[in-house]
Design an enzyme around this catalytic site. Structure first.
Site, PDB file in Angstrom:
ATOM      1  N   ASP A 168     -10.240   2.278   8.552  1.00 12.26           N
ATOM      2  CA  ASP A 168      -9.857   3.644   8.903  1.00 12.26           C
ATOM      3  C   ASP A 168     -10.216   4.552   7.728  1.00 12.26           C
ATOM      4  O   ASP A 168      -9.379   4.882   6.889  1.00 12.26           O
ATOM      5  CB  ASP A 168      -8.362   3.707   9.206  1.00 12.26           C
ATOM      6  CG  ASP A 168      -7.955   5.029   9.820  1.00 12.26           C
ATOM      7  OD1 ASP A 168      -8.770   5.602  10.562  1.00 12.26           O
ATOM      8  OD2 ASP A 168      -6.833   5.480   9.571  1.00 12.26           O
TER       9      ASP A 168
ATOM     10  N   THR B 227      -3.102   0.336   5.982  1.00 13.41           N
ATOM     11  CA  THR B 227      -3.791  -0.404   4.927  1.00 13.41           C
ATOM     12  C   THR B 227      -2.957  -1.593   4.463  1.00 13.41           C
ATOM     13  O   THR B 227      -1.758  -1.462   4.195  1.00 13.41           O
ATOM     14  CB  THR B 227      -4.082   0.523   3.734  1.00 13.41           C
ATOM     15  OG1 THR B 227      -4.791   1.658   4.213  1.00 13.41           O
ATOM     16  CG2 THR B 227      -4.911  -0.186   2.682  1.00 13.41           C
TER      17      THR B 227
ATOM     18  N   GLN C 120      -7.019  15.043   2.857  1.00 15.62           N
ATOM     19  CA  GLN C 120      -5.681  14.588   3.224  1.00 15.62           C
ATOM     20  C   GLN C 120      -4.612  15.223   2.330  1.00 15.62           C
ATOM     21  O   GLN C 120      -3.550  15.644   2.810  1.00 15.62           O
ATOM     22  CB  GLN C 120      -5.611  13.062   3.125  1.00 15.62           C
ATOM     23  CG  GLN C 120      -4.326  12.454   3.648  1.00 15.62           C
ATOM     24  CD  GLN C 120      -4.380  10.935   3.657  1.00 15.62           C
ATOM     25  OE1 GLN C 120      -5.353  10.328   3.230  1.00 15.62           O
ATOM     26  NE2 GLN C 120      -3.329  10.310   4.151  1.00 15.62           N
TER      27      GLN C 120
ATOM     28  N   HIS D  36       0.834  -1.197   0.000  1.00 17.29           N
ATOM     29  CA  HIS D  36       0.000   0.000   0.000  1.00 17.29           C
ATOM     30  C   HIS D  36       0.871   1.250   0.000  1.00 17.29           C
ATOM     31  O   HIS D  36       0.629   2.196  -0.777  1.00 17.29           O
ATOM     32  CB  HIS D  36      -0.916   0.002   1.221  1.00 17.29           C
ATOM     33  CG  HIS D  36      -1.650   1.291   1.419  1.00 17.29           C
ATOM     34  ND1 HIS D  36      -2.737   1.668   0.652  1.00 17.29           N
ATOM     35  CD2 HIS D  36      -1.443   2.317   2.306  1.00 17.29           C
ATOM     36  CE1 HIS D  36      -3.181   2.846   1.046  1.00 17.29           C
ATOM     37  NE2 HIS D  36      -2.416   3.265   2.045  1.00 17.29           N
TER      38      HIS D  36
END
Length: 442
Positions: free
Chosen positions: A233, A360, A240, A134
């Protein structure tokens, strides 16, 4: 430590447990539930039922009664691994021996008619970033020439999240509102997130804590880990991108995190501990405080993780959920013990019931990605649902569901229960013109 509780031949007099996909007698996860017209209390899932641990505390003298009398599991999580193992052995014996059925049957509750609660009071929540595939995928989208920053292979990267907004599976996620800036705009705009995403994670429950100023040695870290739940999450990717420099995520992460209701104990997961994947040639060996040969030999978990999705239109047409991902917990570059050791090496004190996210977890294959950000290449390649709808990111009415299975040859597969939530429109800030297709700012 593998013992008689993991015996694949062991069966329960609770018939629904035998062959149950998540909660056979080999699992016995811990949680907090309320029976019909009852108050919250500790329980263990067994098949389609929940056994009331408070009601049978007198039969479970291996742990103090107060550990089973409250409305949260913090006291029980704080007990030593030896005590938790003894409790597991006692429960397994009671639920497998037919002679105990008359005594326990009245304290079994149909799970379908019970309300589940957060299993512990979460004092602090830390989210790590240990899924290397990820991290690499996201890095390629943001920094094609240097996907992984130099520190990634030296320390388990993490940030302090928001414990107050962790919610149980089934609670809806209200679409967050905040600032975002489009690439061709000189200034930000305010409104609902247009790039809402999920993140497939595991969550580690801290057991016994450590005093302030006293780090947890990596060889001792297992004594401070009580169990694992599933974690979504949720992330507002547009917020972001605007806020994460220089201090990292803030409003893009703290609005909601979803966890599964049951804590699958480290004792239950003993047969599913596997060797940590060898580091690729050329990767640095971690500094001594992060390295333990025993942890490298059995610090990873054989847990398969699945993500499915339904849209509002899919549910209206009774279309089955679409699988988005089939991932694997072995995608962790750093082990859970390394996370604990690094978190405390500066003297930070962990407390029973603290929660640590893995970050992740994506595999290195297209079918094992743990976020829409990766699947859609940051929105450039939307996925197509069975109804013909397309998704770059999540729209109102979309529901994301996680499930997981710990599986290895010679042992009964155990699961984690559901971790799911539906995205709903926020109130007072904006409206959705069409929940299936479009979000419009007021």
């Amino acid at each position: 430590m593998i013992d008689e509780t993991h015996d694949p031949k062991r069966r329960s007099w609770v018939e629904s447990a035998n062959g149950h996909a998540d909660f056979p007698i080999q699992n016995l996860p811990l949680g907090i539930f309320s029976p019909v017209d009852g108050d919250p209390r500790p329980g263990t899932a067994i098949g389609d039922s929940i056994l009331d641990l408070r009601a049978i505390a007198h039969l479970l003298a291996v742990v103090p009664g107060e550990a089973l009398s409250g409305t949260a599991l913090n006291d029980l999580l704080a007990r030593s691994p030896h005590e938790r193992r003894a409790l597991r052995q006692r429960l397994s014996a009671l639920l497998s021996d037919q002679q105990h059925e008359p005594t326990l049957r009245t304290h079994l509750h149909d799970a379908a008619h019970c309300q589940l609660h957060l299993p512990a009071r979460i004092g602090d929540y830390t989210d790590f970033y240990v899924g290397i595939h990820h991290a690499t995928n996201i890095g390629k989208l943001l920094r094609p020439d240097t996907p992984l920053l130099p520190n990634y292979k030296w320390i388990p990267i993490g940030y302090h999240g928001r414990a107050s907004s962790i919610r149980l599976s089934g609670d809806p996620v209200v679409r967050p509102v905040g600032q975002r800036r489009e690439p061709d705009s000189p200034s930000p705009v305010f409104g609902p997130s247009a790039r809402l995403d999920f993140e497939l994670e595991l969550g580690l429950w801290v057991g016994a804590g450590n005093p302030l100023g006293e780090p947890v040695a990596i060889a001792d870290a297992s004594r401070h880990m009580a169990g694992i739940s599933l974690l979504n999450d949720w992330s507002a990717r547009d917020f972001q991108a605007w806020e994460y420099q220089p201090l990292g995520p803030f409003l893009s992460k703290n609005f909601h995190s979803t966890i599964s209701p049951w804590i699958v104990t480290m004792e239950a997961l003993a047969p599913f501990r596997v060797a940590q994947a060898p580091r690729p040639e050329g990767d640095p060996k971690p500094l001594p405080y992060l390295w333990d040969d025993a942890d490298q030999a059995s610090g990873a978990f054989a847990i398969e993780l699945e993500v499915t999705m339904t849209s509002l239109a899919m549910r209206d047409r009774d279309v089955a959920p679409q699988r988005l991902s089939l991932s694997d917990a072995r995608a962790m570059y750093w082990t859970a013990a390394q996370m604990v050791a690094h978190h405390t090496v500066n003297g930070c004190n962990l407390n029973p019931g603290d929660f640590l996210g893995t970050g992740t977890l994506s595999t290195d294959s297209p079918g094992g990605l743990g976020s829409l950000m990766e699947m859609t290449l940051a929105g450039k390649a939307p996925i197509t649902l069975p109804t013909g709808e397309q998704r770059a990111f999540l729209l109102d009415g979309d529901e994301i569901s996680f499930s997981a299975r710990a599986e290895t040859r010679g042992f009964v597969t155990i699961g984690f229960g559901p971790c799911r939530a539906i995205i709903v429109e926020g109130m007072g800030h904006y409206r959705s013109v069409d929940a299936c297709d479009t979000i419009t700012l007021l």
